[in-house]
Design an enzyme around this catalytic site. Structure first.
Site, PDB file in Angstrom:
ATOM      1  N   ASP A  34       0.213   2.067   2.952  1.00  0.00           N
ATOM      2  CA  ASP A  34       0.985   1.713   1.732  1.00  0.00           C
ATOM      3  C   ASP A  34      -0.674   2.257   0.830  1.00  0.00           C
ATOM      4  O   ASP A  34      -0.855   1.161   1.289  1.00  0.00           O
ATOM      5  CB  ASP A  34       1.481   1.204   1.268  1.00  0.00           C
ATOM      6  CG  ASP A  34       2.389   1.152  -0.083  1.00  0.00           C
ATOM      7  OD1 ASP A  34       2.223   2.440  -0.889  1.00  0.00           O
ATOM      8  OD2 ASP A  34       3.214   0.403  -0.501  1.00  0.00           O
ATOM      9  N   ASP A 128       2.512   8.114  -1.650  1.00  0.00           N
ATOM     10  CA  ASP A 128       1.692   7.025  -1.510  1.00  0.00           C
ATOM     11  C   ASP A 128       1.718   6.109  -0.226  1.00  0.00           C
ATOM     12  O   ASP A 128       1.415   4.905   0.279  1.00  0.00           O
ATOM     13  CB  ASP A 128       1.609   6.421  -2.296  1.00  0.00           C
ATOM     14  CG  ASP A 128       3.052   5.645  -3.000  1.00  0.00           C
ATOM     15  OD1 ASP A 128       3.530   6.351  -2.640  1.00  0.00           O
ATOM     16  OD2 ASP A 128       2.817   4.440  -3.836  1.00  0.00           O
ATOM     17  N   GLU A 129       2.893   6.463  -0.092  1.00  0.00           N
ATOM     18  CA  GLU A 129       3.193   5.769   1.541  1.00  0.00           C
ATOM     19  C   GLU A 129       3.374   6.282   2.930  1.00  0.00           C
ATOM     20  O   GLU A 129       4.898   7.433   2.886  1.00  0.00           O
ATOM     21  CB  GLU A 129       4.634   4.182   1.442  1.00  0.00           C
ATOM     22  CG  GLU A 129       5.285   5.276   1.109  1.00  0.00           C
ATOM     23  CD  GLU A 129       6.329   3.410   1.021  1.00  0.00           C
ATOM     24  OE1 GLU A 129       6.372   2.458   1.618  1.00  0.00           O
ATOM     25  OE2 GLU A 129       7.381   4.139  -0.292  1.00  0.00           O
TER      26      GLU A 129
END
Length: 427
Positions: A34, A128-129
């Site tokens: 993350d 983003d993860e």
């Protein structure tokens, strides 16, 4: 997840990695990676002078919402999805910047490239993860899961100038919990033999699927920690929170989670929406916004080599009443004008008058199938060719290189724009 103050003293310290040393990672093959305050971190990378200041990414006006905030701003209580007006009250000296979604997408592609250098089993959850299954990489690279996690952290920082947090565990549920508990810029490793030692002291809010109301109902009967849920008889849980949720939470509380990393997760929809700085009645202005959003949506579809069969619009009025209207096409499309034409029809024919606060366009029933919608008034050289030419120009000269003529000049007041992004199944 509960507040950090809800965590037993020293729990995280027993599992967090420091100075290149991490706990035993035996039985671990799942990583959850993350990015730390992703949008804000990318903006600070571009403007290093902001490094020691509170930075908030979101609508510049007071009608938008916060997309991201760095950890300095978070100390003042600023959080994602918070109204910008409240963020300004909490942290009036923060630097507020508009989102640069094209840049975030570019960095995201680079980070995903690092993941895929290590394993093909990558399941992105958002820009983003992502989850990674590194079971094959353990043998191929001759490294442990913890070493791979450390390698990812080093490469992300070296190649993209931002940091990430990594959870290493035997299951997706525990890996995602772990990455959240070691933020920012940390790594937490939970060996298979220690899963219950890690899980059971946590508050029930740590269990995936437990929101505020469910946590309160469980606390009312004395179930405040994950260990309490694990020890509770399943019939009792069923009576309190219902069969489906009880059957879901009970195995998680015992450390069971059989979900695998699914790299071929299919996009369910792609769309974009705008929140206006002031409410708008003017239907012609709303149509221009529909064109802007149709263009964004169609471009996102083409980048993913997808087409959509159902055009949907979302309209939120000044009183926050929100409606959606949709129409299914005979042939799936990724063409801006085809999406725009149907979106306009839905606005004119199926949407009541009123002051509009937010408007959005979304394509659903996505497919990789070909085909082309035939329009009676289509020009000899089709809209598809025009879109493809525009894509090439933007790839070479930037996103603002070419736009429909009707979108030139001053646009309406708006803030809180969302980038085209896929909706994915819960993980």
């Amino acid at each position: 997840m509960g507040r950090s103050g809800d965590l037993p003293r020293g729990l995280v310290d027993r599992f967090v990695a420091r100075d290149g040393v991490w706990p035993d990672d035996t039985g671990c093959s799942i990583l959850h990676v993350d990015m730390d305050a992703f949008y804000a971190s990318v903006e600070i990378r571009e403007r290093p002078e902001l490094k020691d200041k509170p930075v908030v990414v979101g609508g510049i006006g007071n009608r938008g919402v916060v997309s991201s905030a760095n950890y300095i701003a978070r100390k003042y209580g600023v959080r994602s999805a918070m109204p910008t007006s409240r963020a300004r009250r909490l942290c009036p000296h923060a630097v507020f910047v508009s989102p640069t979604f094209g840049l975030y997408q570019e960095v995201s592609r680079g980070v995903l490239g690092i993941f895929r250098d290590i394993t093909p089993l990558v399941e992105p959850l958002s820009l983003d993860e992502a989850f990674l299954d590194v079971s094959g990489a353990l043998r191929r690279m001759g490294m442990t899961a913890g070493q791979i996690g450390q390698l990812i952290r080093e490469r992300v920082e070296a190649e993209h100038g931002i940091t990430c947090s990594v959870g290493v565990a035997p299951t997706k549920f525990v890996a995602k919990l772990s990455s959240g508990l070691c933020k920012p810029d940390g790594m937490l490793v939970v060996p298979k033999a220690s899963v219950l030692e890690f899980l059971h002291p946590l508050p029930v809010s740590a269990l995936w699927g437990v929101g505020k109301k469910t946590a309160e109902r469980l606390a009312d009967i004395g179930l405040e920690r994950v260990a309490d849920v694990a020890a509770a008889p399943l019939p009792r849980l069923r009576r309190i929170i219902g069969n489906a949720l009880a059957e879901h939470l009970h195995p998680l509380a015992h450390g069971y989670d059989d979900r695998s990393v699914e790299p071929e997760s299919v996009d369910k929809s792609v769309g974009a929406e705008e929140t206006f700085e002031v409410d708008h009645w003017d239907r012609e202005l709303l149509k221009r916004e529909l064109l802007r959003l149709s263009e964004k949506t169609a471009s996102a579809l083409r980048r993913r080599e997808l087409r959509g069969r159902t055009v949907s619009i979302k309209v939120r009025f000044a009183d926050f009443t929100t409606i959606s209207r949709s129409r299914t096409l005979l042939v799936p499309t990724d063409v801006t004008q085809e999406i725009f034409k149907v979106a306009c029809q839905l606005l004119v024919e199926q949407t009541p008058p009123g002051a509009v606060r937010l408007i959005g366009v979304r394509m659903e029933q996505l497919t990789t199938e070909g085909g082309e919608q035939l329009l009676l008034d289509a020009p000899e050289s089709g809209w598809r060719e025009a879109d493809q030419a525009a894509d090439r120009a933007r790839a070479k000269f930037g996103l603002a290189a070419i736009r429909p003529a009707s979108l030139l000049g001053e646009g309406p007041d708006r803030s809180g724009a969302t980038e085209p992004r896929p909706d994915r199944s819960p993980t």
